[in-house]
Design a protein around this motif. Structure first.
Motif, PDB file in Angstrom:
ATOM      1  N   TYR A   1       4.648  -6.812  -6.365  1.00 10.84           N
ATOM      2  CA  TYR A   1       3.268  -6.782  -5.889  1.00 10.84           C
ATOM      3  C   TYR A   1       2.514  -5.617  -6.529  1.00 10.84           C
ATOM      4  N   LYS A   2       1.231  -5.823  -6.744  1.00 10.83           N
ATOM      5  CA  LYS A   2       0.376  -4.733  -7.219  1.00 10.83           C
ATOM      6  C   LYS A   2       0.271  -3.684  -6.117  1.00 10.83           C
ATOM      7  N   VAL A   3       0.432  -2.414  -6.473  1.00 16.13           N
ATOM      8  CA  VAL A   3       0.363  -1.330  -5.504  1.00 16.13           C
ATOM      9  C   VAL A   3      -1.087  -0.882  -5.324  1.00 16.13           C
ATOM     10  N   ASN A   4      -1.535  -0.843  -4.066  1.00 17.07           N
ATOM     11  CA  ASN A   4      -2.877  -0.386  -3.743  1.00 17.07           C
ATOM     12  C   ASN A   4      -2.804   1.004  -3.111  1.00 17.07           C
ATOM     13  N   ALA A   5      -3.698   1.891  -3.494  1.00 16.63           N
ATOM     14  CA  ALA A   5      -3.765   3.219  -2.894  1.00 16.63           C
ATOM     15  C   ALA A   5      -4.587   3.148  -1.609  1.00 16.63           C
ATOM     16  N   ILE A   6      -4.110   3.824  -0.572  1.00 21.51           N
ATOM     17  CA  ILE A   6      -4.848   3.793   0.693  1.00 21.51           C
ATOM     18  C   ILE A   6      -6.124   4.634   0.611  1.00 21.51           C
ATOM     19  N   GLU A   7      -6.086   5.696  -0.203  1.00 23.18           N
ATOM     20  CA  GLU A   7      -7.258   6.550  -0.327  1.00 23.18           C
ATOM     21  C   GLU A   7      -8.372   5.821  -1.082  1.00 23.18           C
ATOM     22  N   GLY A   8      -9.497   5.746  -0.443  1.00 24.93           N
ATOM     23  CA  GLY A   8     -10.652   5.117  -1.081  1.00 24.93           C
ATOM     24  C   GLY A   8     -10.631   3.604  -1.068  1.00 24.93           C
ATOM     25  N   SER A   9      -9.616   3.015  -0.447  1.00 31.43           N
ATOM     26  CA  SER A   9      -9.520   1.550  -0.421  1.00 31.43           C
ATOM     27  C   SER A   9     -10.575   0.965   0.519  1.00 31.43           C
ATOM     28  N   ASN A  10     -11.248  -0.093   0.057  1.00 27.60           N
ATOM     29  CA  ASN A  10     -12.229  -0.776   0.901  1.00 27.60           C
ATOM     30  C   ASN A  10     -11.725  -2.146   1.346  1.00 27.60           C
ATOM     31  N   ILE A  11     -10.396  -2.351   1.210  1.00 29.92           N
ATOM     32  CA  ILE A  11      -9.789  -3.622   1.627  1.00 29.92           C
ATOM     33  C   ILE A  11      -9.606  -3.617   3.136  1.00 29.92           C
ATOM     34  N   SER A  12     -10.181  -4.602   3.812  1.00 24.38           N
ATOM     35  CA  SER A  12     -10.009  -4.748   5.256  1.00 24.38           C
ATOM     36  C   SER A  12      -8.867  -5.719   5.525  1.00 24.38           C
ATOM     37  N   LEU A  13      -7.861  -5.250   6.232  1.00 22.52           N
ATOM     38  CA  LEU A  13      -6.670  -6.057   6.499  1.00 22.52           C
ATOM     39  C   LEU A  13      -6.706  -6.649   7.898  1.00 22.52           C
ATOM     40  N   GLU A  14      -5.956  -7.730   8.072  1.00 23.30           N
ATOM     41  CA  GLU A  14      -5.852  -8.347   9.397  1.00 23.30           C
ATOM     42  C   GLU A  14      -4.541  -7.998  10.086  1.00 23.30           C
ATOM     43  N   LEU A  15      -3.540  -7.617   9.295  1.00 19.67           N
ATOM     44  CA  LEU A  15      -2.243  -7.234   9.860  1.00 19.67           C
ATOM     45  C   LEU A  15      -1.616  -6.184   8.951  1.00 19.67           C
ATOM     46  N   ILE A  16      -1.147  -5.087   9.556  1.00 18.28           N
ATOM     47  CA  ILE A  16      -0.463  -4.030   8.808  1.00 18.28           C
ATOM     48  C   ILE A  16       0.955  -3.873   9.331  1.00 18.28           C
TER      49      ILE A  16
ATOM     50  N   PHE B   1       0.825  -1.209   0.000  1.00 18.54           N
ATOM     51  CA  PHE B   1       0.000   0.000   0.000  1.00 18.54           C
ATOM     52  C   PHE B   1       0.862   1.263   0.000  1.00 18.54           C
ATOM     53  N   GLN B   2       0.422   2.247  -0.779  1.00 14.58           N
ATOM     54  CA  GLN B   2       1.038   3.569  -0.800  1.00 14.58           C
ATOM     55  C   GLN B   2      -0.047   4.631  -0.835  1.00 14.58           C
ATOM     56  N   SER B   3       0.341   5.854  -0.505  1.00 12.11           N
ATOM     57  CA  SER B   3      -0.573   6.976  -0.693  1.00 12.11           C
ATOM     58  C   SER B   3      -0.697   7.238  -2.189  1.00 12.11           C
ATOM     59  N   LYS B   4      -1.854   7.653  -2.613  1.00 13.31           N
ATOM     60  CA  LYS B   4      -2.109   7.854  -4.045  1.00 13.31           C
ATOM     61  C   LYS B   4      -1.090   8.804  -4.683  1.00 13.31           C
ATOM     62  N   GLU B   5      -0.677   9.838  -3.946  1.00 17.68           N
ATOM     63  CA  GLU B   5       0.260  10.818  -4.487  1.00 17.68           C
ATOM     64  C   GLU B   5       1.655  10.238  -4.713  1.00 17.68           C
ATOM     65  N   GLN B   6       1.950   9.107  -4.045  1.00 22.51           N
ATOM     66  CA  GLN B   6       3.251   8.458  -4.205  1.00 22.51           C
ATOM     67  C   GLN B   6       3.331   7.569  -5.433  1.00 22.51           C
ATOM     68  N   ILE B   7       2.237   6.910  -5.756  1.00 20.34           N
ATOM     69  CA  ILE B   7       2.255   5.823  -6.728  1.00 20.34           C
ATOM     70  C   ILE B   7       2.708   6.306  -8.108  1.00 20.34           C
ATOM     71  N   ASP B   8       3.800   5.737  -8.571  1.00 15.06           N
ATOM     72  CA  ASP B   8       4.275   6.071  -9.916  1.00 15.06           C
ATOM     73  C   ASP B   8       4.469   4.824 -10.775  1.00 15.06           C
ATOM     74  N   GLN B   9       4.086   3.658 -10.234  1.00 11.15           N
ATOM     75  CA  GLN B   9       4.118   2.419 -11.016  1.00 11.15           C
ATOM     76  C   GLN B   9       3.084   1.460 -10.447  1.00 11.15           C
ATOM     77  N   GLU B  10       2.595   0.582 -11.285  1.00 10.62           N
ATOM     78  CA  GLU B  10       1.516  -0.311 -10.865  1.00 10.62           C
ATOM     79  C   GLU B  10       2.006  -1.429  -9.958  1.00 10.62           C
ATOM     80  N   ASN B  11       3.269  -1.815 -10.148  1.00 16.63           N
ATOM     81  CA  ASN B  11       3.819  -2.916  -9.351  1.00 16.63           C
ATOM     82  C   ASN B  11       5.071  -2.467  -8.626  1.00 16.63           C
ATOM     83  N   LEU B  12       5.237  -2.979  -7.404  1.00 14.93           N
ATOM     84  CA  LEU B  12       6.383  -2.631  -6.578  1.00 14.93           C
ATOM     85  C   LEU B  12       6.821  -3.877  -5.814  1.00 14.93           C
ATOM     86  N   PHE B  13       8.104  -4.220  -5.939  1.00 23.42           N
ATOM     87  CA  PHE B  13       8.655  -5.423  -5.296  1.00 23.42           C
ATOM     88  C   PHE B  13       7.902  -6.687  -5.722  1.00 23.42           C
TER      89      PHE B  13
END
Length: 321
Positions: free
Chosen positions: A58-73, A44-56
């Protein structure tokens, strides 16, 4: 069902911290046969950070507007020394972390990641630790957090923190043990050669005197202590030439450096003794004499209290060959 694990990749993150976290969780997944993996790892990254779709990988998810509920951060360490600036740059993560925690997510920070964690307010009145050399700054910034500077990790309910550097692995092992069981945790410890018996980080601390201030009288006393620590019998001997009362000097000194003069002297002496233990073959008795102590018993007691181990143990662990 796989646990949903979110790794945040904020501004100023430390790559080594990210790599360690991903490597351990990916290894845990590989230890399970078939498709039944214990963790679904997301980045996860902030939307203003994201400059590529994949990182390490993994697909990069924006925290803004995300409806993904996580169990561990997981909150990695930071490279910057300016933690206030880092927190400001990463302020968008704070409401997201709080929302996820309110929804049931457990949170873990590694090393200096505790600064962003604490900025959320979630660590107020909770146990925490961070890199041992960042503890003073952390305490000033977050006085409501119950900082345990000597601990390699803390666990307070669903909130976890680790100390500096290799302490990351100790917290990772704890999390793997919690979610995967003891057998997998032991396998991970063996794969990464993690010493499960190391509970303290105080012996990795380095005392760094604060000279970045404008109090000339405090600077004068600091210089006297640092130059004459091996011969000082009583602090009164070196403060008599400083044009202020002893009480006022102590108050000003503690306000500027964070500790009283006597504790400053002890820190300077212990740091000097550590260098002798690391770099010379001098006996403990010779080191005691060179660092200004008259009572061997008092030296050993102070050294153990401040470093976390006996002088001979420190030499065995850190002696430069």
């Amino acid at each position: 069902m796989s646990k949903k694990v979110g790794l945040i990749v904020p501004y100023d993150y430390k790559l080594l911290s990210i790599a360690a976290i991903l490597e351990v969780f990916e290894t845990a997944n590989k230890l399970f046969k078939g498709n039944d993996k214990p963790f679904e790892i997301m980045v996860f990254q902030s939307k203003e950070q994201i400059d590529q779709e994949n990182l390490f990988g993994y697909k990069v998810n924006a925290i803004e507007g995300s409806n993904i509920s996580l169990e561990l951060i997981l909150i990695p360490a930071f490279t910057t020394d300016n933690m206030s600036e880092m927190i400001h740059k990463n302020k968008n993560f704070i409401p997201w972390l709080k929302k996820q925690h309110q929804s049931g997510a457990e949170l873990a920070s590694f090393c200096t990641g505790a600064f962003l964690f604490a900025a959320s307010g979630l660590l107020n009145e909770k146990l925490a630790t961070t890199h041992v050399d960042a503890c003073s700054a952390f305490t000033k910034a977050f006085p409501l957090v119950k900082l345990k500077s000597e601990e390699t990790l803390t666990a307070d309910g669903s909130l976890y923190t680790s100390g500096g550097s290799t302490s990351t692995f100790h917290l990772l092992i704890l999390l793997i043990q919690k979610f995967c069981g003891n057998e997998i945790a032991v396998q991970i410890a063996k794969i990464f050669s993690i010493d499960l018996n190391r509970y303290k980080q105080s012996y990795f601390s380095t005392f760094r005197p604060n000279h970045l201030h404008n109090d000339n009288l405090v600077a004068m006393l600091q210089q006297k202590i640092e130059n004459e620590y091996s011969t000082i019998v009583k602090l009164e001997e070196i403060t008599k030439d400083i044009p202020t009362s002893a009480r006022n000097m102590t108050r000003r000194f503690k306000q500027v450096t964070g500790i009283p003069p006597i504790e400053y002297l002890q820190n300077i002496r212990v740091e000097s003794s550590k260098k002798y233990l690391e770099q010379t073959q001098l006996s403990i008795s010779e080191i005691i004499e060179k660092t200004g102590y008259n009572d061997p018993k008092a030296f050993r007691k102070i050294f153990h209290k401040m470093v976390g181990m006996k002088p001979i143990e420190y030499r065995e662990k850190f002696r430069v060959q």
